[in-house]
Design a protein around this motif. Structure first.
Motif, PDB file in Angstrom:
ATOM      1  N   ILE A  63      23.830  -8.785  -5.506  1.00  0.00           N
ATOM      2  CA  ILE A  63      25.095  -8.065  -5.314  1.00  0.00           C
ATOM      3  C   ILE A  63      25.263  -7.672  -3.850  1.00  0.00           C
ATOM      4  O   ILE A  63      26.303  -7.926  -3.245  1.00  0.00           O
ATOM      5  N   VAL A  64      24.225  -7.071  -3.259  1.00  0.00           N
ATOM      6  CA  VAL A  64      24.332  -6.630  -1.864  1.00  0.00           C
ATOM      7  C   VAL A  64      24.624  -7.823  -0.961  1.00  0.00           C
ATOM      8  O   VAL A  64      25.414  -7.748  -0.025  1.00  0.00           O
ATOM      9  N   ARG A  65      24.005  -8.971  -1.262  1.00  0.00           N
ATOM     10  CA  ARG A  65      24.227 -10.172  -0.451  1.00  0.00           C
ATOM     11  C   ARG A  65      25.680 -10.628  -0.505  1.00  0.00           C
ATOM     12  O   ARG A  65      26.240 -11.101   0.472  1.00  0.00           O
ATOM     13  N   LYS A  66      26.318 -10.461  -1.661  1.00  0.00           N
ATOM     14  CA  LYS A  66      27.660 -11.029  -1.822  1.00  0.00           C
ATOM     15  C   LYS A  66      28.800 -10.025  -1.663  1.00  0.00           C
ATOM     16  O   LYS A  66      29.970 -10.417  -1.718  1.00  0.00           O
ATOM     17  N   LEU A  67      28.504  -8.751  -1.508  1.00  0.00           N
ATOM     18  CA  LEU A  67      29.583  -7.768  -1.381  1.00  0.00           C
ATOM     19  C   LEU A  67      30.458  -8.091  -0.173  1.00  0.00           C
ATOM     20  O   LEU A  67      29.971  -8.599   0.840  1.00  0.00           O
ATOM     21  N   PRO A  68      31.770  -7.784  -0.261  1.00  0.00           N
ATOM     22  CA  PRO A  68      32.691  -8.243   0.784  1.00  0.00           C
ATOM     23  C   PRO A  68      32.747  -7.370   2.037  1.00  0.00           C
ATOM     24  O   PRO A  68      33.095  -7.863   3.105  1.00  0.00           O
ATOM     25  N   GLY A  69      32.422  -6.083   1.934  1.00  0.00           N
ATOM     26  CA  GLY A  69      32.691  -5.183   3.055  1.00  0.00           C
ATOM     27  C   GLY A  69      31.546  -5.092   4.053  1.00  0.00           C
ATOM     28  O   GLY A  69      30.454  -5.590   3.828  1.00  0.00           O
ATOM     29  N   GLU A  70      31.787  -4.404   5.175  1.00  0.00           N
ATOM     30  CA  GLU A  70      30.738  -4.175   6.163  1.00  0.00           C
ATOM     31  C   GLU A  70      29.823  -3.040   5.734  1.00  0.00           C
ATOM     32  O   GLU A  70      28.691  -2.948   6.163  1.00  0.00           O
ATOM     33  N   THR A  71      30.374  -2.141   4.893  1.00  0.00           N
ATOM     34  CA  THR A  71      29.556  -1.035   4.392  1.00  0.00           C
ATOM     35  C   THR A  71      29.582  -1.033   2.871  1.00  0.00           C
ATOM     36  O   THR A  71      30.439  -1.668   2.250  1.00  0.00           O
ATOM     37  N   MET A  99      11.852  -6.947  -1.785  1.00  0.00           N
ATOM     38  CA  MET A  99      11.886  -7.945  -2.868  1.00  0.00           C
ATOM     39  C   MET A  99      10.633  -8.812  -2.874  1.00  0.00           C
ATOM     40  O   MET A  99      10.253  -9.341  -3.910  1.00  0.00           O
ATOM     41  N   LYS A 100      10.013  -8.986  -1.720  1.00  0.00           N
ATOM     42  CA  LYS A 100       8.845  -9.866  -1.625  1.00  0.00           C
ATOM     43  C   LYS A 100       7.674  -9.334  -2.443  1.00  0.00           C
ATOM     44  O   LYS A 100       6.744 -10.079  -2.760  1.00  0.00           O
ATOM     45  N   ALA A 101       7.714  -8.039  -2.773  1.00  0.00           N
ATOM     46  CA  ALA A 101       6.642  -7.486  -3.601  1.00  0.00           C
ATOM     47  C   ALA A 101       7.010  -7.478  -5.079  1.00  0.00           C
ATOM     48  O   ALA A 101       6.155  -7.237  -5.920  1.00  0.00           O
ATOM     49  N   VAL A 102       8.278  -7.736  -5.409  1.00  0.00           N
ATOM     50  CA  VAL A 102       8.721  -7.606  -6.798  1.00  0.00           C
ATOM     51  C   VAL A 102       8.478  -8.915  -7.536  1.00  0.00           C
ATOM     52  O   VAL A 102       8.869  -9.983  -7.073  1.00  0.00           O
ATOM     53  N   SER A 103       7.816  -8.828  -8.679  1.00  0.00           N
ATOM     54  CA  SER A 103       7.552 -10.019  -9.474  1.00  0.00           C
ATOM     55  C   SER A 103       8.453 -10.019 -10.691  1.00  0.00           C
ATOM     56  O   SER A 103       8.695  -8.976 -11.308  1.00  0.00           O
ATOM     57  N   SER A 104       8.988 -11.184 -11.038  1.00  0.00           N
ATOM     58  CA  SER A 104       9.839 -11.249 -12.232  1.00  0.00           C
ATOM     59  C   SER A 104       8.976 -11.286 -13.491  1.00  0.00           C
ATOM     60  O   SER A 104       9.467 -11.145 -14.594  1.00  0.00           O
ATOM     61  N   ALA A 161      15.988  -5.208  -9.345  1.00  0.00           N
ATOM     62  CA  ALA A 161      15.840  -5.896  -8.067  1.00  0.00           C
ATOM     63  C   ALA A 161      16.663  -7.172  -8.038  1.00  0.00           C
ATOM     64  O   ALA A 161      17.334  -7.482  -7.058  1.00  0.00           O
ATOM     65  N   ARG A 162      16.627  -7.905  -9.133  1.00  0.00           N
ATOM     66  CA  ARG A 162      17.278  -9.210  -9.196  1.00  0.00           C
ATOM     67  C   ARG A 162      18.793  -9.071  -8.977  1.00  0.00           C
ATOM     68  O   ARG A 162      19.375  -9.766  -8.147  1.00  0.00           O
ATOM     69  N   TYR A 163      19.418  -8.156  -9.719  1.00  0.00           N
ATOM     70  CA  TYR A 163      20.864  -8.005  -9.582  1.00  0.00           C
ATOM     71  C   TYR A 163      21.236  -7.342  -8.267  1.00  0.00           C
ATOM     72  O   TYR A 163      22.174  -7.737  -7.591  1.00  0.00           O
ATOM     73  N   PHE A 164      20.479  -6.305  -7.908  1.00  0.00           N
ATOM     74  CA  PHE A 164      20.828  -5.518  -6.738  1.00  0.00           C
ATOM     75  C   PHE A 164      20.853  -6.386  -5.472  1.00  0.00           C
ATOM     76  O   PHE A 164      21.792  -6.320  -4.678  1.00  0.00           O
ATOM     77  N   SER A 165      19.839  -7.240  -5.316  1.00  0.00           N
ATOM     78  CA  SER A 165      19.796  -8.049  -4.096  1.00  0.00           C
ATOM     79  C   SER A 165      20.932  -9.070  -4.067  1.00  0.00           C
ATOM     80  O   SER A 165      21.550  -9.294  -3.027  1.00  0.00           O
TER      81      SER A 165
END
Lengths: 380, 380
Positions: A85-93, A18-23, A79-83
């Motif tokens: 979503i992954v941060r907030k998903l409930p499971g371990e996988t 994400m650090k390389a992705v510009s909005s 990138a914006r949504y994916f990060s």
């Protein structure tokens, strides 16, 4: 494509690229993160054309299974949504499955996201860099060299070459130099682990790239591999490739700017001097230049002062460890001094003055690895 | 005026009264902090006309000397500079001396500031509030009541009265209510320590005042004294007086909005439900209303979903502890729900629905001190 991945590993990887992705990119596909899964593991890629980051997540690590691949493949997701979503998903996988028209399903716990993916074939290819000639440097040293120089790059585009840090390697000595023409920061370090005979001079890396690189390189002694090509530089760590374009043009020869002798030499406690300048600059900010004055008083005292007609005045007495040479009154930008002092990483400093109108030099009392130069302001 | 004061006590006091000082005031003297020293101690004052804060620092406290007064007096100093300077001064104490034309000298360690002061006689007088009828409440309970209601005040000036929280006291029960006409938050508490027979209804305190008050009241059981006058309210703690103006006008009667029966009742884990809504809102933000949908599935499951045509869809399954009454599909603003759930302070909640187009009620499964009401959005 279908696979299951440990969520915290995926999150770490996504946050790195994400650090390389510009909005603010004008190329729609670059608002996405590319994700490729094969039998060895996963590769995540983010890019804004200037910086590209490639992050590898191996199938297994230290005996733990990170990824279970049911079917290899690739996809590009926002990138914006994916990060988020992954941060907030409930499971371990997280289970990720991509359909024929790039529609992508993420499942984790009792949560299911269906995202509209983008065609991975549209994603630009990263530069191919051959690792023939490699410079190797410890991660913590690289971070320190960046921190001690990158603040002094120019932030205006008047002379674009000055928005970068000049990286040089000559006879086993690595040098980082930056200047915005009002001040200069230089750091040198001896390098043991590079390809024999390797040398380069006019490599100029955008300051922004180095700032992002700093966030990715770990504060450890693990070696970072640096490969320089014609128009790119690659920084390679265990799981990450960090590419940056280089700036076009010739970096100015700064060696003649550094004074080789001193007319007034002060030895000061870095911290005490920094705090005095910081307080004096409270009133100096009102004006345009953030100017403070330094005057020698006697062999063990200097005075820092500043004056803002509408607010008031400040006088700071700073004890010197020694003062040699001519008396001196000089004015300079407090912010430049604060930046320089914060980058010294030593308890005591030496300042060499060669007159009130000439650039002055700051260096540690011990060792000469860091040099800071500041051009004074004409007020006295 | 001339005195010496413990720097950390002065800093704490200055930072407290700074909360009332606005940088955007049109009254120049109010950009300053008033400082008055007399034989008992020091009084600091900050104000933006809506909020005024008076902070006392006693000469001595717990056997320690805070202030040594050489000559009493008063002065007004620029809040912005004064607080920065006090924070950065090097010594444990600060000596402050004011000359005949308000020129003020601050000395600490080897640092000396000369500030241009303002005439303290120009500083407006704070309202005089007589402590006849007093409501007393524990600091931590007051903070909780503010936090559970203040987020729901209106942020637009369409109906200015709704930008405040309505504070009522009737028969020993204190009520805080706020609404922006899309949602309502209500918190009640029994109060033992108030003047006998004290009651009031139409006291409306600006949300901004309560937010600032929250930062000053300590998270402890120490009692805060509340005195209500015609157009002011005073919150008094050990060393601080916090005045706020009250809003003009009649606060609407909100009691009829709260449904007294339920057609569909859900019992849910607050945390699990909050996290599902939070994830669903990731895709809902794209649209204007941040709308998510809730649908009952069976007696132990509901589905939360959201859809953003350009990004994708999300489906969240949430387990209910119980579901009673009619099936239901309803849409609402995810932000309102998140705000409400964060204010519940309980592990399980009950939601009462009375149809897809009627406001629904959220309250703890145990106790009825907190009530949240949300108006649904028409989408199904």
């Amino acid at each position: 494509m279908k696979f299951q991945i440990n969520r915290s590993h995926l999150l770490e990887g996504v946050q790195d690229v994400m650090k390389a992705v510009s909005s603010r990119t004008t190329i729609p596909i670059l608002t996405g993160i590319k994700m490729e899964v094969h039998s060895e593991g996963m590769v995540l890629t983010g890019s804004d054309n200037d910086i590209s980051i490639e992050r590898h997540i191996p199938i297994e690590e230290a005996g733990n299974v990170n990824i279970e691949v049911a079917q290899p493949g690739k996809i590009v997701l926002s990138a914006r949504y994916f990060s988020d979503i992954v941060r907030k998903l409930p499971g371990e996988t997280v289970e990720i499955e991509v359909g024929e028209r790039f529609e992508t399903t993420l499942r984790s716990g009792a949560s299911e996201f269906n995202l509209i993916g983008l065609d991975p074939e549209e994603y630009p290819r990263l530069p191919q860099v051959e690792e023939k000639e490699v410079l190797m440097i410890q991660g913590d040293l690289l971070r320190q060299m960046i921190r001690q120089t990158v603040f002094a790059v120019s932030t205006t585009e008047t002379r674009p070459i000055l928005t970068g840090v000049n990286m040089k390697l000559e006879e086993g000595v690595l040098t980082f130099v930056s200047t915005d023409s009002h001040r200069l920061a230089k750091r040198i370090a001896s390098i043991d682990n590079s390809t024999e005979g390797l040398a380069f001079q006019n490599v100029v890396i955008p300051g922004k790239s180095l700032n992002e690189l700093s966030k990715i390189v770990e504060e450890s002694s693990e070696l970072v591999h640096i490969v320089v090509t014609n128009n790119q530089v690659l920084f390679k760590t265990k799981n990450t490739l960090f590419f940056s374009r280089l700036l076009d043009g010739n970096y100015p020869d700064t060696s003649k700017l550094v004074p080789s002798e001193s007319k007034t030499t002060l030895v000061l406690s870095t911290k005490e001097f920094l705090q005095a300048i910081d307080r004096a600059s409270l009133l100096a900010k009102e004006g345009k230049n953030n100017v403070v004055k330094l005057a020698t008083i006697d062999e063990t005292n200097i005075q820092i002062s500043s004056n803002s007609p509408e607010v008031g005045k400040v006088f700071e007495n700073v004890t010197t460890q020694s003062m040699q040479g001519e008396e001196l009154k000089i004015s300079f930008n407090a912010k430049y001094m604060i930046d320089a002092l914060k980058a010294m990483d030593c308890s005591d400093i030496e300042i060499w003055f060669t007159g009130a109108m000439r650039p002055f030099l700051i260096r540690p009392t011990e060792g000469e690895t860091v040099t800071q130069l500041i051009v004074p302001v004409r007020t006295y």
